[in-house]
Design an enzyme around this catalytic site. Structure first.
Site, mmCIF file in Angstrom:
data_model
loop_
_atom_site.group_PDB
_atom_site.id
_atom_site.type_symbol
_atom_site.label_atom_id
_atom_site.label_comp_id
_atom_site.label_asym_id
_atom_site.label_seq_id
_atom_site.Cartn_x
_atom_site.Cartn_y
_atom_site.Cartn_z
ATOM 1 N N LYS A 53 0.819 -1.070 -0.034
ATOM 2 C CA LYS A 53 -0.107 -0.058 -0.009
ATOM 3 C C LYS A 53 0.855 1.273 -0.125
ATOM 4 O O LYS A 53 0.381 2.319 -0.739
ATOM 5 C CB LYS A 53 -0.906 0.005 1.287
ATOM 6 C CG LYS A 53 -0.294 -0.246 2.609
ATOM 7 C CD LYS A 53 -0.328 1.299 3.306
ATOM 8 C CE LYS A 53 0.063 0.931 4.372
ATOM 9 N NZ LYS A 53 0.232 2.395 5.621
ATOM 10 N N THR A 54 2.008 1.277 0.682
ATOM 11 C CA THR A 54 3.113 2.474 0.750
ATOM 12 C C THR A 54 3.333 2.750 -0.746
ATOM 13 O O THR A 54 3.314 4.052 -1.261
ATOM 14 C CB THR A 54 4.133 2.060 1.604
ATOM 15 O OG1 THR A 54 3.551 1.939 2.929
ATOM 16 C CG2 THR A 54 4.842 3.544 1.618
ATOM 17 N N ASP A 241 -3.302 7.763 5.111
ATOM 18 C CA ASP A 241 -2.903 6.568 5.321
ATOM 19 C C ASP A 241 -3.387 6.163 6.589
ATOM 20 O O ASP A 241 -3.906 6.719 7.506
ATOM 21 C CB ASP A 241 -1.446 6.689 5.322
ATOM 22 C CG ASP A 241 -0.744 5.334 5.462
ATOM 23 O OD1 ASP A 241 -1.346 4.543 5.062
ATOM 24 O OD2 ASP A 241 0.685 5.169 5.710
ATOM 25 N N GLU A 242 -3.636 4.904 6.537
ATOM 26 C CA GLU A 242 -4.043 4.115 7.969
ATOM 27 C C GLU A 242 -5.467 4.569 8.499
ATOM 28 O O GLU A 242 -5.621 4.715 9.676
ATOM 29 C CB GLU A 242 -2.903 4.139 9.214
ATOM 30 C CG GLU A 242 -1.693 3.545 8.734
ATOM 31 C CD GLU A 242 -1.563 2.022 8.604
ATOM 32 O OE1 GLU A 242 -2.430 1.403 8.749
ATOM 33 O OE2 GLU A 242 -0.266 1.566 8.541
ATOM 34 N N GLN A 272 -7.145 -4.466 10.278
ATOM 35 C CA GLN A 272 -6.009 -4.346 11.040
ATOM 36 C C GLN A 272 -6.403 -3.304 11.820
ATOM 37 O O GLN A 272 -5.491 -2.321 12.462
ATOM 38 C CB GLN A 272 -4.696 -3.893 10.540
ATOM 39 C CG GLN A 272 -4.320 -5.231 9.342
ATOM 40 C CD GLN A 272 -2.976 -4.935 8.721
ATOM 41 O OE1 GLN A 272 -1.886 -4.659 9.173
ATOM 42 N NE2 GLN A 272 -3.065 -4.715 7.255
ATOM 43 N N ARG A 618 2.437 -10.989 10.330
ATOM 44 C CA ARG A 618 3.753 -10.586 10.493
ATOM 45 C C ARG A 618 4.921 -11.589 9.897
ATOM 46 O O ARG A 618 6.039 -11.115 9.852
ATOM 47 C CB ARG A 618 4.140 -10.166 11.909
ATOM 48 C CG ARG A 618 3.352 -9.132 12.718
ATOM 49 C CD ARG A 618 3.096 -7.914 12.022
ATOM 50 N NE ARG A 618 1.989 -7.819 11.275
ATOM 51 C CZ ARG A 618 1.567 -6.846 10.161
ATOM 52 N NH1 ARG A 618 2.516 -6.160 9.807
ATOM 53 N NH2 ARG A 618 0.388 -7.255 9.564
#
Length: 768
Positions: A53-54, A241-242, A272, A618
């Site tokens: 996504k970044t 973002d987020e 998340q 993770r």
């Protein structure tokens, strides 16, 4: 304003041959490209874990500038952390060169809101050079208000009020918005009154706290249409973002600014959202399409991090949540190993097994820096740390202190060190006024001065100074109580198990009560850590043996450069990835936590499940999940059942191993509890039987003699000065001039001109 021709790479990017494409689009998959190229109208990018996504967000920023859809100064790009803002700026800079310097509105929510507020501060009664208070200043101000309102600060602490005000500000509430029901939560309905007084005081000193940065701007945007229209016209595009981590105040602020142009792109993952405890509202991302009708929803589902088995395991768990926007992660990676689910006997066996597997990983050539152990609660780290020390396995604690370095643990250890070794001045210094017992800096300085003059430990100096008038009555009484306590605890070393002595000491010293009165979010965890400390002591024969072990643990971090296993909470691990991940403590009551099950209902359970999803994702290549049949929680052995999240793992993608039967584990857990005769002792908040017996025995003097006799074994003796004689005129810094009436060792009786006859120590006087 700078022209686009002055931006390196911009012309090269936009003046391209039809058959070619900009470099920032190369390597993007179709959904990522869609997220970059869908520039007009509202866009929600649902970006699953590890889906790049970044890269997509950075390329979108570059695309808006490179295609001249907006000047860099016309883009509002918001992140949650300074680290994320720096990373985005660096990535865009590699694409656009100097153009990135023209992006003044790329930063965190708070940094951008502060920049806006300094331009409009007068609209909320501030000046543009206002101060932003840190937490310490905020607590100091709130404590002043609580004291002025004649509220019991021990029961209703400044930290508790600060947390409540922060929650209100996260919701976008000013003091006028606080109803009676909300206000009831502090000091029997005085929360709103104190909030209003706090805000008034902040304005009086031209200051605000972090919550005010957004709240004040929200008020300005709601009440000053000209300011709102200024920013609505300024920002052609908004990127967030987020987005799943936004609180109500941030959500309302963004919605107001983007409401006219509606060119808002929010990137996030509802699966998340794990920060409700600090105000995040998962509902914000779930209702995006309702807030912005006709929004394009783009799903990034190709994962570039984990193996298919790991992704399938995570997807199988999160599918049990309701109200999801939904997506299915997939990858081109090789199948890899199944997720290993291991049932062990108890917490210590879990630590041993994890240590064994890490050593096996090392023997196969694996590095330690690529290994992580993720826990739900910080108390779980203690057994892991002890095991790794025993086998010489280097580790680091990330996102928190190592167990024995936490403030409450160091305080408790200092008490224990003074009990074992009365000459330990460093330990005495740490505990002399913790918890607060009315000893000011001057009183403590007097004890230090006397100890230096006589060459004796602080503990002995404290005992001897009680027989004089050097201290005020309040300070003498407070110090005397501590001297009595230390003497009594030392006497009990021989007849009370040292773990139980620690529990008794924490109660009788007032330390437990201090934490129980603290209503902050951290207080409960600190109490749990102290319970775990006492439990850890039971594994050692003597108190000195335990303190020696702690010294070895504290020395473990000497080599900071070498490779180490990472131990951290799942919350702290969000955004990170590791080759091999061990997930410890997957039992009901630990994960999901008992507090979440008891207090939060379905919403809290679903957040715990999202946390499980974050934990599994993770891992890149290997994921191990451990659950124990028995675990010591809050000092009590508990027979545990595996977490419900274990049963939600898809069987085709896991390999299960267990080491005992459920019946055997239940029996042994019950046996263990019965075999612990001290499990219920010393857990009260008041002073216990030992204190009552000591109080009944008489005054402070006998206890002082106990301490003195113990310390005298180390050959410390009081030596009278040779330059002071009866009848001599002397000067004392507190009582002034006087004449020596009598001398007894190093103690003098002096008739002072203004203070009358006092008994003082010779080290505090000088010949007049």
């Amino acid at each position: 304003m700078r022209g686009f021709a002055s931006f390196p790479n911009c012309s090269a990017v936009t003046e391209i041959a039809p058959a070619s494409e900009p470099a920032y689009l190369r390597g993007l998959n179709p959904p990522q490209r869609e997220a970059v190229l869908t520039t007009e109208g509202p866009v929600l990018v649902l970006a699953g874990a590890g889906t790049g996504k970044t890269a997509a967000l950075t390329a979108r920023l570059a695309h808006l500038v490179a295609t001249r859809r907006a000047w860099p100064s016309e883009i509002l790009a918001v992140t949650f952390t300074n680290k994320a803002a720096r990373e985005m700026k660096e990535r865009v800079g590699r694409i656009l060169g100097d153009a990135v310097e023209g992006m003044p509105w790329l930063g965190t929510f708070h940094s951008i809101a502060a920049k806006m507020l300094r331009r409009h501060a007068e609209l909320v009664g501030l000046q543009s050079n206002f101060t932003i208070l840190d937490t310490d200043d905020q607590l100091r101000l709130l404590k002043q208000l609580i004291v002025a309102a004649e509220i019991d600060e021990k029961r209703w602490s400044a930290r508790m009020l600060a947390g409540m005000i922060d929650r209100w500000k996260n919701r976008g509430w000013t003091p006028q918005d606080i109803g009676a029901e909300e206000s009831e939560g502090f000091a029997n309905g005085r929360g709103q009154q104190l909030y209003a007084a706090y805000q008034a005081r902040l304005k009086a000193v031209n200051a605000c706290d972090f919550g005010d940065l957004l709240l004040h701007m929200l008020v300005i945007l709601k009440t000053h249409r000209d300011v709102l229209e200024l920013y609505q016209q300024r920002f052609r595009y908004v990127l967030v973002d987020e987005y799943q981590d936004t609180n109500s105040s941030q959500y309302l602020w963004l919605r107001l600014i983007a409401q006219v142009r509606k060119n808002i792109c929010c990137v996030g993952d509802d699966d998340q959202s794990i920060y409700s405890w600090r105000g995040a509202e998962v509902a914000n991302i779930l209702r995006f399409e309702k807030d912005f009708p006709g929004a394009a929803v783009i799903r990034l589902e190709q994962n570039y991090r984990s193996t298919p088995h790991i992704l399938a395991a995570a997807s199988g768990v999160i599918a049990n949540n309701g109200g999801r926007l939904g997506k299915t992660l997939w990858t081109d990676e090789a199948e890899g190993d199944q997720v290993r689910v291991v049932g062990v006997w108890d917490g210590p066996e879990e630590a041993r097994r994890i240590g064994d597997e890490i050593e096996s990983h090392q023997r196969k050539g694996g590095g330690l820096d690529d290994v992580a152990i993720l826990v739900r609660a910080q108390f779980q780290t203690r057994e892991l740390e002890d095991r790794f020390i025993a086998i010489g396995l280097p580790y680091r604690i990330v996102g928190g202190f190592r167990f024995y370095e936490r403030a409450e643990i160091r305080d408790a250890l200092a008490y224990l060190r003074v009990i074992v070794q009365p000459a330990d001045d460093l330990a005495f210094e740490r505990i002399v006024n913790v918890p607060k017992r009315g000893l000011g800096d001057k009183a403590v300085a007097k004890v230090h001065q006397y100890a230096r003059a006589e060459g004796i430990p602080l503990t002995l100096a404290a005992a001897r100074i009680l027989d004089t008038d050097e201290l005020t009555p309040q300070a003498r009484r407070a110090l005397g109580n501590l001297v009595v306590d230390i003497a009594r605890w030392r006497d009990r070393l021989n007849d009370l198990p040292h773990a139980e002595l620690a529990r008794l000491m924490l109660d009788e010293s007032g330390y437990t009560a201090m934490l129980q009165a603290d209503r902050s979010a951290e207080a409960a965890g600190r109490l749990e850590n102290l319970t775990e400390l006492a439990r850890a002591m039971e594994e050692y024969e003597t108190l000195p043996a335990f303190l020696e072990h702690v010294s070895l643990v504290m020395d473990n971090d000497a080599d900071r450069e070498s490779a180490k296993v990472t131990i951290m909470t799942i919350h702290a691990a969000k955004g990170l990835e590791f080759g091999t991940v061990f997930l410890a403590g997957w039992e009901e009551g630990v994960f999901p936590s008992q507090r979440a099950l008891d207090e939060g209902g379905t919403a809290s359970l679903e957040e715990e499940r999202r946390l499980a999803y974050v934990a599994i994702t993770r891992a890149r290549r290997a994921c191990w999940i451990f659950h124990a049949a028995n675990r010591r929680i809050y000092g009590q052995w508990t027979s545990s059942i595996p977490s419900r999240f274990v049963s939600e793992l898809p069987p085709a993608h896991i390999e299960t191993e267990t080491t005992m039967s459920g019946g055997e584990s239940l029996w042994r857990a019950q046996w263990s509890e019965q075999a612990d005769p001290f499990a219920h002792v010393g857990r009260g908040t008041g002073r216990g039987p030992g204190w009552q017996r000591a109080s009944a025995a008489g005054s402070l003097a006998p206890a002082a003699r106990v301490v003195e006799a113990r310390a005298s074994a180390a050959s410390f003796a009081a030596k009278p000065r040779g330059d002071i004689a009866e009848g001599q005129r002397v000067f004392h810094t507190k009582f002034g001039y006087g004449a020596v009436a009598a001398i007894e060792g190093n103690k003098l009786e002096i008739d002072f001109e203004h203070a009358g006859r006092k008994r003082v120590l010779d080290s505090f006087v000088s010949p007049a």
